[in-house]
Write a protein that holds these residues in place. Structure first.
Motif, mmCIF file in Angstrom:
data_model
loop_
_atom_site.group_PDB
_atom_site.id
_atom_site.type_symbol
_atom_site.label_atom_id
_atom_site.label_comp_id
_atom_site.label_asym_id
_atom_site.label_seq_id
_atom_site.Cartn_x
_atom_site.Cartn_y
_atom_site.Cartn_z
ATOM 1 N N LEU A 121 20.719 19.315 6.708
ATOM 2 C CA LEU A 121 19.550 18.842 7.452
ATOM 3 C C LEU A 121 19.871 18.909 8.944
ATOM 4 C CD1 LEU A 121 16.748 17.414 7.634
ATOM 5 C CD2 LEU A 121 17.995 15.232 7.485
ATOM 6 N N LEU A 122 19.022 19.576 9.705
ATOM 7 C CA LEU A 122 19.166 19.602 11.161
ATOM 8 C C LEU A 122 18.503 18.369 11.752
ATOM 9 C CD1 LEU A 122 18.112 23.330 11.872
ATOM 10 C CD2 LEU A 122 20.369 22.428 11.226
ATOM 11 N N ILE A 123 19.142 17.763 12.725
ATOM 12 C CA ILE A 123 18.559 16.617 13.420
ATOM 13 C C ILE A 123 18.673 16.858 14.915
ATOM 14 C CG2 ILE A 123 18.865 14.151 13.968
ATOM 15 C CD1 ILE A 123 17.893 14.197 11.233
ATOM 16 N N ASP A 124 17.598 16.588 15.643
ATOM 17 C CA ASP A 124 17.688 16.647 17.104
ATOM 18 C C ASP A 124 16.693 15.661 17.711
ATOM 19 O OD1 ASP A 124 18.847 17.431 19.462
ATOM 20 O OD2 ASP A 124 18.079 19.466 19.455
ATOM 21 N N ASP A 125 16.928 15.333 18.954
ATOM 22 C CA ASP A 125 16.057 14.348 19.601
ATOM 23 C C ASP A 125 14.739 14.970 20.066
ATOM 24 O OD1 ASP A 125 17.563 15.770 21.506
ATOM 25 O OD2 ASP A 125 17.426 14.169 22.988
ATOM 26 N N PHE A 126 14.793 16.213 20.543
ATOM 27 C CA PHE A 126 13.617 16.812 21.172
ATOM 28 C C PHE A 126 13.372 18.209 20.626
ATOM 29 C CE2 PHE A 126 12.448 14.000 24.664
ATOM 30 C CZ PHE A 126 11.152 14.427 24.891
ATOM 31 N N LEU A 127 12.122 18.566 20.492
ATOM 32 C CA LEU A 127 11.743 19.932 20.138
ATOM 33 C C LEU A 127 10.687 20.385 21.137
ATOM 34 C CD1 LEU A 127 11.430 22.463 18.408
ATOM 35 C CD2 LEU A 127 10.088 21.134 16.786
ATOM 36 N N ALA A 132 16.956 25.554 20.459
ATOM 37 C CA ALA A 132 18.161 24.882 19.946
ATOM 38 C C ALA A 132 18.115 24.813 18.417
ATOM 39 C CB ALA A 132 18.285 23.478 20.541
ATOM 40 N N LEU A 133 16.961 24.411 17.868
ATOM 41 C CA LEU A 133 16.823 24.343 16.407
ATOM 42 C C LEU A 133 16.969 25.719 15.774
ATOM 43 C CD1 LEU A 133 13.988 21.911 15.234
ATOM 44 C CD2 LEU A 133 16.459 21.630 15.081
ATOM 45 N N GLU A 134 16.375 26.730 16.406
ATOM 46 C CA GLU A 134 16.509 28.086 15.858
ATOM 47 C C GLU A 134 17.970 28.517 15.833
ATOM 48 O OE1 GLU A 134 13.994 31.075 17.627
ATOM 49 O OE2 GLU A 134 12.176 29.875 17.350
ATOM 50 N N GLY A 135 18.693 28.149 16.883
ATOM 51 C CA GLY A 135 20.118 28.483 16.930
ATOM 52 C C GLY A 135 20.886 27.785 15.814
ATOM 53 N N LEU A 136 20.585 26.501 15.612
ATOM 54 C CA LEU A 136 21.262 25.758 14.533
ATOM 55 C C LEU A 136 20.928 26.370 13.174
ATOM 56 C CD1 LEU A 136 20.796 22.031 15.713
ATOM 57 C CD2 LEU A 136 22.873 23.431 15.844
ATOM 58 N N ALA A 137 19.649 26.721 12.973
ATOM 59 C CA ALA A 137 19.237 27.337 11.707
ATOM 60 C C ALA A 137 19.984 28.647 11.478
ATOM 61 C CB ALA A 137 17.724 27.574 11.701
ATOM 62 N N GLN A 138 20.204 29.388 12.560
ATOM 63 C CA GLN A 138 20.945 30.650 12.460
ATOM 64 C C GLN A 138 22.385 30.408 12.009
ATOM 65 O OE1 GLN A 138 19.557 33.825 13.059
ATOM 66 N NE2 GLN A 138 21.478 34.394 12.029
ATOM 67 N N LEU A 139 23.016 29.375 12.565
ATOM 68 C CA LEU A 139 24.395 29.056 12.173
ATOM 69 C C LEU A 139 24.466 28.691 10.694
ATOM 70 C CD1 LEU A 139 25.743 26.884 15.164
ATOM 71 C CD2 LEU A 139 25.939 29.349 14.814
ATOM 72 N N VAL A 140 23.477 27.920 10.235
ATOM 73 C CA VAL A 140 23.447 27.537 8.815
ATOM 74 C C VAL A 140 23.328 28.785 7.949
ATOM 75 C CG1 VAL A 140 22.158 26.312 7.020
ATOM 76 C CG2 VAL A 140 22.490 25.249 9.266
ATOM 77 N N GLN A 141 22.407 29.687 8.349
ATOM 78 C CA GLN A 141 22.215 30.916 7.580
ATOM 79 C C GLN A 141 23.491 31.769 7.570
ATOM 80 O OE1 GLN A 141 18.554 33.056 8.543
ATOM 81 N NE2 GLN A 141 19.553 34.992 7.947
#
Lengths: 193, 193
Positions: A121-127, A132-141
């Motif tokens: 599960l990705l968690i962040d304070d701001f979207l 940033a979220l896309e980058g995290l999703a890429q790392l997970v993939q």
């Protein structure tokens, strides 16, 4: 999440250029009791996802992620921002463009802490622009782990990030979505959820 | 703190150049249940100090500080590292020399979140040369708040930071103090406390 929207209305400051300052309780001074309620709400929204790891990004995502992790009973991994050389082979890495700071940086996660079998599960304070979220999703993939969704405290609904994340088929939960703001009157309009 | 020392022995990795990697549970992947025990221990050691605010520094101090704050029932403020211009007048700022990265950066805290009447506990994950803690202590002093002490998870007892902090009369509590390490054998010797 009404408690959060009320708090944003009370303590948030709308600045010129669509800037929403929430540093009184979210990303400079941190209201831990509010974070506990936020963590419980994330748990409620992702209750059936068998999350076994939370991934966030330094710095201001870390506090929310750690308190949320108490509700999920899972460890947190935070991606590090770096402008220096990467340790080839030992980390997953991708590039992120910062909306706030107008520059590009690398984010890295050690391969030891993300991989096949993980339900993340990705968690962040701001979207805002969602980079940033896309980058995290890429790392997970890249790691072979499964991305079960993303939980965000405040989404700027008038920017493209949230729609971009949803268009990728990622289960996104934003606890407050700002539809519009007025820096003259200070008014903040939230999306009905 | 025996639980912590055992964990460092089990999951810490000693590297050449007196480097202790604890990124499996402390500063990259974060074991939140361990953090809860650490938070309770800080509360026990500073129980009578009437702490009303925890101050830490991004990024790896934030998780520990937030979980510890649950035991103290206080908000957390984190100092931001910046290499950019300061907003004159609105922040307290000082310079910190990084041991790990070999460079100097500014740390800042908004004046809104630190000031007279505050009783501040500093929290950080690591204490080596002590420059980060000294910088945080300086910000507290500049703000007119009272510094009640500093809680650190791991102190490198063979570097000068801990002694320098204590010599300033700051009440320092380090939950594990590494007296010596051997990167050939992996052996870690802790100071008796």
């Amino acid at each position: 999440m009404k408690l959060l929207e009320d708090r944003i209305r009370r303590d948030g400051v709308v600045k010129e250029g669509n800037v929403l300052k929430v540093d009184r309780f979210l990303n400079h001074q941190m209201d831990i009791e509010l974070f506990q309620e936020i963590g419980k709400e994330f748990k409620r929204r992702f209750a059936n996802e068998n999350v076994n790891k939370i991934l966030t990004i330094e710095a201001s995502g870390i506090g929310i992620a750690c308190i949320a992790a108490e509700s999920f009973h899972v460890p947190v991994v935070f991606a590090k921002k770096t402008q220096t050389k990467n340790i080839a082979g030992e980390v997953y890495t991708t590039q992120v463009e910062s909306f706030t700071h107008g520059r590009i940086y690398d984010i890295i996660v050690s391969k030891e802490f993300l991989g096949k079998g993980d339900r993340v599960l990705l968690i962040d304070d701001f979207l805002a622009n969602g980079k940033a979220l896309e980058g995290l999703a890429q790392l997970v993939q890249d790691s072979g782990a499964e991305l079960v969704g993303a939980g965000v405290v405040i989404e700027k609904g008038f920017q493209r990030g949230g729609d971009a994340i949803r268009a990728k088929g990622i289960h996104l939960e934003s606890l407050a979505i700002v539809e519009s703001m007025n820096d003259k009157t200070g008014e903040i309009v939230f999306r009905e959820q």
